[in-house]
Write a protein that holds these residues in place. Structure first.
Motif, PDB file in Angstrom:
ATOM      1  N   PHE A 138       0.822  -1.200   0.000  1.00  0.00           N
ATOM      2  CA  PHE A 138       0.000   0.000   0.000  1.00  0.00           C
ATOM      3  C   PHE A 138       0.864   1.261   0.000  1.00  0.00           C
ATOM      4  CE2 PHE A 138      -3.819  -2.217   2.228  1.00  0.00           C
ATOM      5  CZ  PHE A 138      -4.195  -2.771   1.015  1.00  0.00           C
ATOM      6  N   GLN A 139       1.924   1.257   0.800  1.00  0.00           N
ATOM      7  CA  GLN A 139       2.790   2.432   0.856  1.00  0.00           C
ATOM      8  C   GLN A 139       3.492   2.657  -0.477  1.00  0.00           C
ATOM      9  OE1 GLN A 139       3.003   4.575   3.659  1.00  0.00           O
ATOM     10  NE2 GLN A 139       3.803   5.813   1.969  1.00  0.00           N
ATOM     11  N   LEU A 140       3.941   1.565  -1.086  1.00  0.00           N
ATOM     12  CA  LEU A 140       4.598   1.671  -2.385  1.00  0.00           C
ATOM     13  C   LEU A 140       3.650   2.275  -3.419  1.00  0.00           C
ATOM     14  CD1 LEU A 140       7.123   0.986  -4.098  1.00  0.00           C
ATOM     15  CD2 LEU A 140       6.075  -1.250  -4.541  1.00  0.00           C
ATOM     16  N   ALA A 141       2.396   1.809  -3.410  1.00  0.00           N
ATOM     17  CA  ALA A 141       1.407   2.337  -4.353  1.00  0.00           C
ATOM     18  C   ALA A 141       1.136   3.816  -4.088  1.00  0.00           C
ATOM     19  CB  ALA A 141       0.113   1.536  -4.258  1.00  0.00           C
ATOM     20  N   GLN A 142       1.037   4.187  -2.813  1.00  0.00           N
ATOM     21  CA  GLN A 142       0.825   5.597  -2.470  1.00  0.00           C
ATOM     22  C   GLN A 142       1.995   6.448  -2.937  1.00  0.00           C
ATOM     23  OE1 GLN A 142      -1.676   7.199  -1.206  1.00  0.00           O
ATOM     24  NE2 GLN A 142      -2.996   5.733  -0.166  1.00  0.00           N
ATOM     25  N   ASN A 143       3.207   5.948  -2.715  1.00  0.00           N
ATOM     26  CA  ASN A 143       4.391   6.702  -3.109  1.00  0.00           C
ATOM     27  C   ASN A 143       4.434   6.975  -4.601  1.00  0.00           C
ATOM     28  OD1 ASN A 143       5.137   6.522  -0.437  1.00  0.00           O
ATOM     29  ND2 ASN A 143       6.737   4.985  -0.765  1.00  0.00           N
ATOM     30  N   ARG A 144       3.898   6.046  -5.391  1.00  0.00           N
ATOM     31  CA  ARG A 144       3.935   6.184  -6.847  1.00  0.00           C
ATOM     32  C   ARG A 144       2.656   6.789  -7.416  1.00  0.00           C
ATOM     33  NH1 ARG A 144       8.661   6.700  -8.354  1.00  0.00           N
ATOM     34  NH2 ARG A 144       7.923   6.355 -10.491  1.00  0.00           N
ATOM     35  N   GLY A 145       1.761   7.289  -6.541  1.00  0.00           N
ATOM     36  CA  GLY A 145       0.550   7.948  -7.009  1.00  0.00           C
ATOM     37  C   GLY A 145      -0.577   7.015  -7.404  1.00  0.00           C
ATOM     38  N   HIS A 146      -0.547   5.774  -6.883  1.00  0.00           N
ATOM     39  CA  HIS A 146      -1.588   4.797  -7.207  1.00  0.00           C
ATOM     40  C   HIS A 146      -2.450   4.539  -5.968  1.00  0.00           C
ATOM     41  CE1 HIS A 146       0.230   3.841 -11.122  1.00  0.00           C
ATOM     42  NE2 HIS A 146       1.397   3.851 -10.502  1.00  0.00           N
ATOM     43  N   SER A 147      -3.038   5.595  -5.433  1.00  0.00           N
ATOM     44  CA  SER A 147      -3.821   5.466  -4.200  1.00  0.00           C
ATOM     45  C   SER A 147      -5.055   4.596  -4.392  1.00  0.00           C
ATOM     46  CB  SER A 147      -4.238   6.853  -3.702  1.00  0.00           C
ATOM     47  OG  SER A 147      -4.986   7.544  -4.707  1.00  0.00           O
ATOM     48  N   ARG A 148      -5.525   4.456  -5.617  1.00  0.00           N
ATOM     49  CA  ARG A 148      -6.715   3.645  -5.888  1.00  0.00           C
ATOM     50  C   ARG A 148      -6.475   2.180  -5.536  1.00  0.00           C
ATOM     51  NH1 ARG A 148      -8.847   3.734 -11.939  1.00  0.00           N
ATOM     52  NH2 ARG A 148      -6.857   2.645 -12.174  1.00  0.00           N
TER      53      ARG A 148
END
Length: 300
Positions: A138-148
């Motif tokens: 989840f953090q990796l996705a948030q860091n890359r702008g993939h909050s969905r």
């Protein structure tokens, strides 16, 4: 009945991936755990053609697994989209009475180092359970702008929690491969489905993913002791994740210190489709161009 087996439910479009998985099992299965493959009966000829004499496995028709449930309907199986019926067939494998526990593999899994029975269960016969909160992903996705990504997975988890009337943190028994106990699936059948006059074929999968159902059934009915472990394989859910991790120096050799294998998602590995990609050339080129752009973005 065996204590533990390996199992993969596959279909014709995944047979090249399955061949790669089978080769890795032949190389690294140090305890000689039995391996079962199930496919639709209609796909058996192509399976034999592609796998040939490779490997030691036992084949089962999906239809046999479906009809092992006396309350199930072949008509529902045949009418259901493949992605949904595949998930349910995996969840019903326990009904074959072949094993008390099984490692449920996807065709796109690949083992990268030796594995043993002790990687999946203790000497007391209790299988481990992959159970975690997905925070790293989840953090990796948030860091890359993939909050969905986080929003979608949390929403799924909360929907399944509601089926079992559980509040609290979301837990995930994924990604593949999954360590599943027949006792847990049986408890779900006995305590949830039968009292409601349902079978698992009546559950709206993928709205209620089978991996989440397994975890919630274990937490609710406690059919086995819970011995939680982290995921067995490094899974690249999206190509942007793969390119980013490669940029950070990750490779299969380094992964061996923490993971038994790797899973490359089939939806962005179309060159491994056994029956060929039916898309026209321009869309395929566009897809590859977008993937290359994501590769470049992983550097910034």
């Amino acid at each position: 009945m065996k204590d533990f087996v390996l199992y993969c439910k596959s279909y014709r479009n995944d047979f090249l991936r399955l061949k790669r998985l089978l080769s890795s099992i032949e190389q690294f299965n140090k305890d000689g755990l039995p391996f079962y493959i199930s496919t639709p009966r209609a796909d058996k000829g192509l399976l034999d053609q592609i796998l040939g004499n490779l490997g030691n496995y036992q084949w089962i028709a999906d239809e046999e697994i479906v009809t092992a449930n006396p309350s199930a309907s072949l008509d529902k199986y045949q009418a259901m989209p493949g992605s949904s019926s595949q998930a349910i067939v995996k969840s019903e494998f326990w009904r074959m009475n072949l094993a008390k526990n099984y490692l449920c593999l996807d065709s796109d899994c690949v083992f990268i180092r030796p594995f043993f029975l002790s990687d999946f269960m203790g000497s007391d016969g209790i299988p481990f359970t992959v159970l975690h909160q997905n925070k790293e992903y989840f953090q990796l996705a948030q860091n890359r702008g993939h909050s969905r990504v986080q929003a979608n997975l949390k929403s799924e988890a909360q929907k399944v929690q509601a089926l079992f009337e559980r509040s609290g943190p979301e837990f995930y028994c994924a990604p593949a491969p999954f360590i599943w106990s027949a006792k847990v699936w049986e408890s779900f059948d006995q305590h949830y489905l039968k009292p409601k006059g349902l079978t698992i074929w009546d559950i709206k999968i993928p709205d209620y993913p089978e991996t989440l159902i397994y975890g919630e059934a274990l937490l609710k009915y406690r059919a086995i002791p819970l011995i939680a472990i982290e995921p067995l394989f490094r899974v690249y859910h999206y190509d942007w994740q793969y390119f980013l991790m490669r940029r950070l120096g990750e490779n299969e050799e380094k992964l061996k210190s923490n993971y038994l294998g790797v899973l490359y998602q089939s939806n962005w590995e179309s060159n491994m489709n056994a029956v060929g990609d039916q898309k026209s050339l321009p869309p395929r080129l566009l897809k590859r161009s977008k993937r290359f752009l994501r590769y470049l973005q992983s550097y910034f």
